[in-house]
Enzyme design. Sequence first.
Site, short mmCIF file in Angstrom:
data_model
loop_
_atom_site.label_atom_id
_atom_site.label_comp_id
_atom_site.label_asym_id
_atom_site.label_seq_id
_atom_site.Cartn_x
_atom_site.Cartn_y
_atom_site.Cartn_z
N CYS A 48 7.34 -25.60 -27.66
CA CYS A 48 7.17 -24.50 -26.70
C CYS A 48 5.99 -23.58 -27.02
O CYS A 48 5.18 -23.29 -26.16
CB CYS A 48 8.43 -23.63 -26.65
SG CYS A 48 9.96 -24.52 -26.89
N LYS A 51 2.44 -25.30 -27.27
CA LYS A 51 2.18 -25.78 -25.91
C LYS A 51 1.77 -24.64 -24.99
O LYS A 51 0.78 -24.72 -24.27
CB LYS A 51 3.46 -26.50 -25.40
CG LYS A 51 3.50 -26.97 -23.98
CD LYS A 51 3.95 -25.98 -22.95
CE LYS A 51 5.22 -25.23 -23.21
NZ LYS A 51 6.46 -25.97 -23.02
N TYR A 177 9.33 -32.92 -18.46
CA TYR A 177 8.76 -31.63 -18.88
C TYR A 177 7.43 -31.84 -19.61
O TYR A 177 6.42 -31.23 -19.29
CB TYR A 177 9.69 -30.95 -19.89
CG TYR A 177 10.88 -30.22 -19.35
CD1 TYR A 177 10.85 -28.85 -19.20
CD2 TYR A 177 12.07 -30.89 -19.06
CE1 TYR A 177 11.97 -28.14 -18.77
CE2 TYR A 177 13.19 -30.19 -18.63
CZ TYR A 177 13.13 -28.82 -18.49
OH TYR A 177 14.23 -28.13 -18.06
N GLU A 181 3.57 -30.97 -18.35
CA GLU A 181 2.94 -29.82 -19.03
C GLU A 181 1.60 -30.23 -19.66
O GLU A 181 0.60 -29.52 -19.52
CB GLU A 181 3.89 -29.25 -20.08
CG GLU A 181 5.08 -28.54 -19.43
CD GLU A 181 6.06 -27.91 -20.41
OE1 GLU A 181 6.81 -27.01 -19.99
OE2 GLU A 181 6.11 -28.31 -21.59
N HIS A 436 6.19 -5.07 -2.85
CA HIS A 436 5.10 -5.52 -2.02
C HIS A 436 3.76 -5.00 -2.52
O HIS A 436 3.69 -3.83 -2.90
CB HIS A 436 5.32 -5.02 -0.58
CG HIS A 436 4.33 -5.57 0.38
ND1 HIS A 436 4.37 -6.89 0.81
CD2 HIS A 436 3.25 -5.01 0.96
CE1 HIS A 436 3.35 -7.09 1.63
NE2 HIS A 436 2.66 -5.96 1.74
N GLU A 441 8.71 -11.18 -3.78
CA GLU A 441 9.45 -10.56 -2.67
C GLU A 441 9.96 -11.59 -1.67
O GLU A 441 10.92 -11.34 -0.94
CB GLU A 441 8.63 -9.48 -1.97
CG GLU A 441 7.45 -10.01 -1.18
CD GLU A 441 6.65 -8.91 -0.46
OE1 GLU A 441 7.28 -7.99 0.08
OE2 GLU A 441 5.41 -8.97 -0.46
P1 NDP Z 1 12.16 -36.07 -20.13
O1 NDP Z 1 13.45 -36.73 -20.38
O2 NDP Z 1 12.10 -34.74 -19.51
O3 NDP Z 1 11.22 -37.04 -19.28
C1 NDP Z 1 10.96 -38.34 -19.72
C2 NDP Z 1 10.00 -39.01 -18.76
O4 NDP Z 1 9.63 -40.28 -19.28
C3 NDP Z 1 10.58 -39.27 -17.39
O5 NDP Z 1 9.55 -39.17 -16.43
C4 NDP Z 1 11.09 -40.70 -17.51
O6 NDP Z 1 11.11 -41.39 -16.31
C5 NDP Z 1 10.02 -41.30 -18.38
N1 NDP Z 1 10.45 -42.43 -19.18
C6 NDP Z 1 11.53 -42.52 -19.99
N2 NDP Z 1 11.56 -43.72 -20.62
C7 NDP Z 1 10.47 -44.40 -20.20
C8 NDP Z 1 9.93 -45.67 -20.47
N3 NDP Z 1 10.53 -46.51 -21.33
N4 NDP Z 1 8.79 -46.05 -19.85
C9 NDP Z 1 8.17 -45.22 -18.99
N5 NDP Z 1 8.62 -43.99 -18.68
C10 NDP Z 1 9.76 -43.58 -19.28
O7 NDP Z 1 11.46 -36.05 -21.57
P2 NDP Z 1 10.24 -35.25 -22.16
O8 NDP Z 1 9.76 -36.12 -23.27
O9 NDP Z 1 9.28 -34.84 -21.12
O10 NDP Z 1 10.92 -33.94 -22.74
C11 NDP Z 1 12.04 -34.04 -23.62
C12 NDP Z 1 12.92 -32.83 -23.53
O11 NDP Z 1 12.29 -31.75 -24.19
C13 NDP Z 1 13.18 -32.32 -22.12
O12 NDP Z 1 14.23 -32.98 -21.48
C14 NDP Z 1 13.51 -30.88 -22.38
O13 NDP Z 1 14.86 -30.78 -22.67
C15 NDP Z 1 12.70 -30.54 -23.59
N6 NDP Z 1 11.49 -29.76 -23.20
C16 NDP Z 1 11.63 -28.57 -22.55
C17 NDP Z 1 10.50 -27.85 -22.18
C18 NDP Z 1 10.65 -26.56 -21.44
O14 NDP Z 1 11.72 -26.00 -21.43
N7 NDP Z 1 9.60 -26.07 -20.79
C19 NDP Z 1 9.17 -28.31 -22.50
C20 NDP Z 1 9.14 -29.58 -23.14
C21 NDP Z 1 10.27 -30.26 -23.49
P3 NDP Z 1 12.34 -41.28 -15.25
O15 NDP Z 1 12.11 -40.02 -14.49
O16 NDP Z 1 12.16 -42.50 -14.42
O17 NDP Z 1 13.58 -41.27 -16.07
#
Ligand code: NDP
Length: 452
Positions: A48, A51, A177, A181, A436, A441
């Site tokens: 976080c 980033k 996420y 990001e 405003h 709003e």
């Molecule tokens: P996410 O689970 O959010 O997203 C994973 C992404 O990778 C999805 O688009 C998924 O596709 C894709 N995916 C998964 N497996 C494969 C694969 N084998 N091949 C290709 N694509 C794949 O994980 P992140 O790594 O982005 O983040 C992990 C966690 O970290 C988040 O869930 C969150 O809890 C936390 N986080 C929170 C943040 C915040 O609060 N701002 C910032 C960063 C992380 P599909 O959609 O098809 O499943």
Amino acid sequence: MSDYDFDLFTIGAGSGGVASSRRAGEYGAKVAICEYSRIGGTCVMRGCVPKKLLVYGASFAEHFEDAAGFGWEVAEAKLDWAKLEAAKANELDRLEQIYRRLLRDSKVELIEGRGRIVGPHAVEVDGKRYTAEHILIATGGWPSLPEIPGIEHAITSNEALDLAALPERVTIVGGGYIGVEFAGIFNAAGASVRVLLRGDNVLRGFDTEIRERLAQEMEGRGVDICTEVQVRSIEKKADGSLSLFLDDDTFHDTDVVLYATGRLPASKDLGLEAVGVETRERGAIVVDEANRTSVPSIYAVGDVTDRINLTPIAIAEGRALAETLFNDNAQIVDRDDVPTAVFSRPPVGTVGLTEEQARARFAAVDVYAARFRPMKATISGRNERITMKLVVDRDTDVVVGAHMVGEDAPEIIQGVAIALKCKATKAQFDATVGIHPSAAEEFVTMRFPVQD
Ligand code: NDP
């Protein structure tokens, strides 16, 4: 006096572990925390915080562009990536020192090394054994990468935060996420960014309309989003660049491939099996609502339990545990209406149910939506839209979901989340006077529901 060395021994000095240990220490418990990496954990050291500093740093590109419309003559703006990285590294060093001081102030003993549970009341760190009445596992998560040929050439968010130079071309696999990001950071910083999705859109689980709008805004800023495509293999070329071979029999070249395909609970090598701590699929530690594992003296909080993987939840779970164990104040974390934000460009803020979830849960749902050009974009000339949405249970008039894509969405949704927590009705939103001129709003001036 207990026969143990400590009342609480925490493994992992990230958000959850530090919060719990400090709170326990403040109540007079004798606490130790062990950590093999940097103090502060994923959020502060590898997630976080760094980033968001990079988001801030890269976002200046847009501010310089927008300034021209307001009469500013800005000489060609150029980002010195190495300077940004150095400033970020300094800030992380500062924060790490603060974390160390906070632990000291709360009388928590920091033991640097990798902890392993060797009994229901015993932890070993680098060969030294410590005993504790209670053990807390707060080891977080770690990026998970699919096993494909050449995956060793890919980086994860850990490395993406520390690149020595800004790559010309970045390919990001995954649109959760982390994927969106980093797409925003590298795109704003000036790299050519391509996002590869195995599904049909970014941010699975978010409101469909919000996902669509974010994808449009990202594409409008020049991010190339490719859907329904998987990487088969990665090859490194003689010049150090990479070729990605895709399952549609095409390939493309890039300089960096970042895998953001989810994270796994960091529960390996903790000695869980031997001591009888139950885990479920993906290695998540099974806990009850009070964060107790299957072994009565061992607890777990945060991402290692793979429930709601957000820093504020890990902190809340950690503090609730300390309250329960050391302040005779049993607490259970309320997991309803947890707001969350994605620091994409533009950012997303969301709380409560998506339209789809609400339609599945309630007999009738009203949806209110606003889509507009922010005032700043009129003069700056930026082609951008803000999207806001309220989801209302028609029978009770209670607002059950609020969603936004656009500048300041995380800041705005934090306030709206209080209203949802209070079960505010749409009538109460309407009775609230707007500020405003602001984008916020719009949340209190949406008059008519959109047609079903
Ligand atoms: P996410 O689970 O959010 O997203 C994973 C992404 O990778 C999805 O688009 C998924 O596709 C894709 N995916 C998964 N497996 C494969 C694969 N084998 N091949 C290709 N694509 C794949 O994980 P992140 O790594 O982005 O983040 C992990 C966690 O970290 C988040 O869930 C969150 O809890 C936390 N986080 C929170 C943040 C915040 O609060 N701002 C910032 C960063 C992380 P599909 O959609 O098809 O499943």
